[in-house]
Motif scaffolding. Structure first.
Motif, PDB file in Angstrom:
ATOM      1  N   GLY A 277       6.576   1.147   5.431  1.00  0.00           N
ATOM      2  CA  GLY A 277       6.970   1.224   4.038  1.00  0.00           C
ATOM      3  C   GLY A 277       5.823   0.893   3.100  1.00  0.00           C
ATOM      4  N   CYS A 278       6.120   0.195   2.030  1.00  0.00           N
ATOM      5  CA  CYS A 278       5.100  -0.154   1.043  1.00  0.00           C
ATOM      6  C   CYS A 278       4.083  -1.159   1.565  1.00  0.00           C
ATOM      7  CB  CYS A 278       5.767  -0.704  -0.222  1.00  0.00           C
ATOM      8  SG  CYS A 278       6.792   0.501  -1.087  1.00  0.00           S
ATOM      9  N   ARG A 279       4.375  -1.772   2.694  1.00  0.00           N
ATOM     10  CA  ARG A 279       3.393  -2.671   3.301  1.00  0.00           C
ATOM     11  C   ARG A 279       2.163  -1.898   3.784  1.00  0.00           C
ATOM     12  NH1 ARG A 279       5.190  -7.732   4.820  1.00  0.00           N
ATOM     13  NH2 ARG A 279       4.131  -7.722   6.846  1.00  0.00           N
ATOM     14  N   ALA A 280       2.241  -0.578   3.761  1.00  0.00           N
ATOM     15  CA  ALA A 280       1.084   0.243   4.090  1.00  0.00           C
ATOM     16  C   ALA A 280      -0.037   0.074   3.064  1.00  0.00           C
ATOM     17  CB  ALA A 280       1.485   1.707   4.195  1.00  0.00           C
ATOM     18  N   ALA A 281       0.212  -0.642   1.987  1.00  0.00           N
ATOM     19  CA  ALA A 281      -0.874  -1.010   1.074  1.00  0.00           C
ATOM     20  C   ALA A 281      -1.946  -1.785   1.840  1.00  0.00           C
ATOM     21  CB  ALA A 281      -0.332  -1.849  -0.081  1.00  0.00           C
TER      22      ALA A 281
ATOM     23  N   GLY B 239       6.871  -6.520   0.193  1.00  0.00           N
ATOM     24  CA  GLY B 239       8.016  -6.099   0.989  1.00  0.00           C
ATOM     25  C   GLY B 239       7.913  -4.645   1.400  1.00  0.00           C
ATOM     26  N   ALA B 240       8.867  -4.202   2.200  1.00  0.00           N
ATOM     27  CA  ALA B 240       8.844  -2.836   2.714  1.00  0.00           C
ATOM     28  C   ALA B 240       9.089  -1.798   1.616  1.00  0.00           C
ATOM     29  CB  ALA B 240       9.884  -2.675   3.817  1.00  0.00           C
ATOM     30  N   PHE B 241       9.848  -2.166   0.585  1.00  0.00           N
ATOM     31  CA  PHE B 241      10.116  -1.248  -0.527  1.00  0.00           C
ATOM     32  C   PHE B 241       9.818  -1.993  -1.819  1.00  0.00           C
ATOM     33  CE2 PHE B 241      12.851   0.056   2.996  1.00  0.00           C
ATOM     34  CZ  PHE B 241      12.385   1.349   3.181  1.00  0.00           C
ATOM     35  N   ASP B 242       8.531  -2.158  -2.093  1.00  0.00           N
ATOM     36  CA  ASP B 242       8.081  -3.065  -3.137  1.00  0.00           C
ATOM     37  C   ASP B 242       6.827  -2.490  -3.799  1.00  0.00           C
ATOM     38  OD1 ASP B 242       7.315  -5.185  -4.705  1.00  0.00           O
ATOM     39  OD2 ASP B 242       7.157  -6.632  -3.067  1.00  0.00           O
ATOM     40  N   PHE B 243       6.924  -2.181  -5.092  1.00  0.00           N
ATOM     41  CA  PHE B 243       5.773  -1.668  -5.825  1.00  0.00           C
ATOM     42  C   PHE B 243       5.289  -2.685  -6.862  1.00  0.00           C
ATOM     43  CE2 PHE B 243       7.844   2.305  -4.402  1.00  0.00           C
ATOM     44  CZ  PHE B 243       6.773   2.887  -3.746  1.00  0.00           C
ATOM     45  N   ASP B 244       5.430  -3.959  -6.532  1.00  0.00           N
ATOM     46  CA  ASP B 244       4.973  -5.013  -7.431  1.00  0.00           C
ATOM     47  C   ASP B 244       3.447  -4.995  -7.539  1.00  0.00           C
ATOM     48  OD1 ASP B 244       5.534  -7.740  -8.838  1.00  0.00           O
ATOM     49  OD2 ASP B 244       3.956  -8.172  -7.367  1.00  0.00           O
TER      50      ASP B 244
ATOM     51  N   LEU C 268     -17.586   3.323   8.575  1.00  0.00           N
ATOM     52  CA  LEU C 268     -16.936   3.115   9.873  1.00  0.00           C
ATOM     53  C   LEU C 268     -15.638   3.922   9.957  1.00  0.00           C
ATOM     54  CD1 LEU C 268     -17.467  -0.728  10.285  1.00  0.00           C
ATOM     55  CD2 LEU C 268     -18.491   1.066  11.688  1.00  0.00           C
ATOM     56  N   MET C 269     -15.648   5.091   9.376  1.00  0.00           N
ATOM     57  CA  MET C 269     -14.449   5.912   9.399  1.00  0.00           C
ATOM     58  C   MET C 269     -14.204   6.465  10.799  1.00  0.00           C
ATOM     59  SD  MET C 269     -13.319   5.544   6.434  1.00  0.00           S
ATOM     60  CE  MET C 269     -12.122   6.821   6.082  1.00  0.00           C
ATOM     61  N   PRO C 270     -12.937   6.717  11.142  1.00  0.00           N
ATOM     62  CA  PRO C 270     -12.593   7.175  12.491  1.00  0.00           C
ATOM     63  C   PRO C 270     -12.906   8.650  12.707  1.00  0.00           C
ATOM     64  CG  PRO C 270     -10.633   7.102  11.139  1.00  0.00           C
ATOM     65  CD  PRO C 270     -11.737   6.527  10.297  1.00  0.00           C
ATOM     66  N   ASP C 271     -12.821   9.057  13.967  1.00  0.00           N
ATOM     67  CA  ASP C 271     -13.011  10.459  14.332  1.00  0.00           C
ATOM     68  C   ASP C 271     -11.685  11.196  14.444  1.00  0.00           C
ATOM     69  OD1 ASP C 271     -15.937  10.217  14.865  1.00  0.00           O
ATOM     70  OD2 ASP C 271     -15.229   8.844  16.407  1.00  0.00           O
ATOM     71  N   ALA C 272     -10.585  10.455  14.525  1.00  0.00           N
ATOM     72  CA  ALA C 272      -9.251  11.043  14.629  1.00  0.00           C
ATOM     73  C   ALA C 272      -8.256  10.028  14.086  1.00  0.00           C
ATOM     74  CB  ALA C 272      -8.914  11.396  16.076  1.00  0.00           C
ATOM     75  N   VAL C 273      -7.142  10.520  13.541  1.00  0.00           N
ATOM     76  CA  VAL C 273      -6.159   9.621  12.940  1.00  0.00           C
ATOM     77  C   VAL C 273      -4.744  10.072  13.285  1.00  0.00           C
ATOM     78  CG1 VAL C 273      -7.521   8.756  11.000  1.00  0.00           C
ATOM     79  CG2 VAL C 273      -6.375  10.955  10.791  1.00  0.00           C
ATOM     80  N   SER C 274      -3.858   9.095  13.398  1.00  0.00           N
ATOM     81  CA  SER C 274      -2.439   9.372  13.586  1.00  0.00           C
ATOM     82  C   SER C 274      -1.647   8.404  12.722  1.00  0.00           C
ATOM     83  CB  SER C 274      -2.035   9.229  15.059  1.00  0.00           C
ATOM     84  OG  SER C 274      -2.148   7.876  15.473  1.00  0.00           O
ATOM     85  N   GLY C 275      -0.427   8.801  12.385  1.00  0.00           N
ATOM     86  CA  GLY C 275       0.392   7.922  11.572  1.00  0.00           C
ATOM     87  C   GLY C 275       1.861   8.256  11.704  1.00  0.00           C
ATOM     88  N   ALA C 276       2.686   7.251  11.478  1.00  0.00           N
ATOM     89  CA  ALA C 276       4.135   7.420  11.461  1.00  0.00           C
ATOM     90  C   ALA C 276       4.651   6.886  10.137  1.00  0.00           C
ATOM     91  CB  ALA C 276       4.781   6.671  12.628  1.00  0.00           C
ATOM     92  N   SER C 277       5.609   7.577   9.543  1.00  0.00           N
ATOM     93  CA  SER C 277       6.229   7.151   8.295  1.00  0.00           C
ATOM     94  C   SER C 277       5.152   6.947   7.222  1.00  0.00           C
ATOM     95  CB  SER C 277       7.059   5.890   8.542  1.00  0.00           C
ATOM     96  OG  SER C 277       7.921   5.627   7.469  1.00  0.00           O
ATOM     97  N   SER C 278       5.129   5.802   6.548  1.00  0.00           N
ATOM     98  CA  SER C 278       4.118   5.596   5.507  1.00  0.00           C
ATOM     99  C   SER C 278       2.707   5.623   6.079  1.00  0.00           C
ATOM    100  CB  SER C 278       4.363   4.270   4.783  1.00  0.00           C
ATOM    101  OG  SER C 278       4.355   3.186   5.699  1.00  0.00           O
TER     102      SER C 278
END
Length: 260
Positions: free
Chosen positions: A10-14, A218-223, A28-38
Motif C-alpha cells: 500500500g502507501c508504505r511503498a513510500a 499506514g497502508a492507506f495513508d497520504f499524510d 546502484l540501479m538494478p538490472d531487472a525489477v519485479s513488483g506486486a501491488s504497490s
C-alpha cells in the motif's frame, strides 16, 4: 545481474521510493525489477527509467482522502483508491505496453480460477498495457472499487498470496535479488492479509532490505509528514544495506561483466 523485488504494501511503498532515490544517486540501479501491488508501481517506474519522478508523483497525493463517507449519500462506494491510483498510473504510464521498458520487468497478479486463487506473473511476453497490469495488481476489494480483469479473469492484488515477488525477479535472469520490504523486522510475509512469514525461494541468492526504524505511515495513508519521514527512512535504510552488502553487490557486478 542483480534485481530488486518490491513488496506490495500500500502507501508504505513510500519506503521503496526513498530506497530507489538513494540507489539512483549512487549509481546502484538494478538490472531487472519485479513488483506486486504497490510494489509493481515502483518496479514499473524503474523499468521505464522514471525513478526520478516518483517523489513528485507521490507528493501530488498528499492529503488525499482514501475514504469519504459522504459519497454514500449519492450511492457511490466511499473508498477512493481506484480513482487515486488509477489517475496517477494512467497519466504516468500512458499507453505503454509491458514490453516497452528499458529494464526487464515482472508484475505479479492474483487470479481466481476453478481451484482457487493462483499467482500469475506478467512480463514482456504479455501484450498488456503496463498501466492495466499495475492497476490489476493493486486491486484489493474494499479500498479499491474497480477491478481490472486480465485475460477476462477475475484479477486481484498481486500480493494476495505472496507480498514479495523474489522468484519473479530471479526468473528475469537476476543472479542476486534484493527483497525490498516495509517490515522493520525484515520479514517476508506470506500475503496481503497474513502475517505468517515465508522463506526465500530455494536456489535464489537473496538479501532483504528493510527499514532501519519502524515506518510512521499506514497502508492507506497520504499524510505529508509521515510520507516525507518514510522517504528519509528508505534512503537511510538503503545506505546501511549497501554498507553491509557491498561485497555481495560488487560480486554481482563482476559476475555480470564476466558474462558479457
Amino acid at each position: 545481474m542483480h534485481g530488486i523485488a518490491f513488496e506490495g504494501c500500500g502507501c508504505r511503498a513510500a519506503f521503496h521510493v526513498g530506497v530507489v532515490e538513494w540507489l539512483a544517486t549512487h549509481d546502484l540501479m538494478p538490472d531487472a525489477v519485479s513488483g506486486a501491488s504497490s510494489g509493481a508501481l515502483i518496479a514499473g517506474a524503474l523499468a521505464i527509467g522514471r525513478a526520478d519522478d516518483l517523489r513528485a508523483v507521490w507528493t501530488e497525493l498528499f492529503g488525499s482522502r482514501v475514504c469519504d463517507a459522504r459519497r454514500l449519500m449519492s450511492g457511490r462506494w466511499p473508498f477512493r483508491m481506484s480513482e487515486i491510483v488509477g489517475a496517477v498510473v494512467s497519466r504516468y504510464f500512458g499507453e505503454r505496453l509491458l514490453r516497452d521498458t528499458a529494464l526487464p520487468l515482472s508484475v505479479v497478479i492474483t487470479q481466481l480460477r476453478l481451484r482457487g486463487f493462483s499467482r500469475r506473473v506478467l512480463t514482456a511476453r504479455d501484450p498488456i498495457r503496463l498501466a492495466d497490469a499495475i492497476l490489476a495488481s493493486c486491486f484489493l476489494p474494499g479500498p479499491y472499487s474497480r477491478m481490472v480483469p486480465i485475460e477476462r479473469r477475475l484479477t486481484f492484488d498481486g500480493a494476495w498470496l505472496c507480498r514479495v515477488p523474489i522468484d519473479a525477479a530471479a526468473a528475469l535472469g537476476a543472479r542476486r535479488v534484493i527483497a525490498c520490504v516495509s517490515d522493520d523486522r525484515g520479514r517476508l510475509l506470506r500475503g496481503a492479509l497474513w502475517t505468517k512469514t515465508v522463506d526465500v525461494p530455494a536456489g535464489i541468492d537473496c538479501r532483504v532490505l528493510s527499514p532501519v526504524t519502524p515506518l510512521p505511515i499506514g497502508a492507506f495513508d497520504f499524510d505529508r509528514g509521515a510520507t516525507l519521514e518514510t522517504f528519509a527512512i528508505g534512503q537511510e535504510s538503503a545506505r546501511q544495506f549497501v554498507d553491509r552488502n557491498r561485497d555481495w553487490l560488487l560480486e554481482s557486478s563482476i559476475s555480470s561483466s564476466a558474462a558479457l
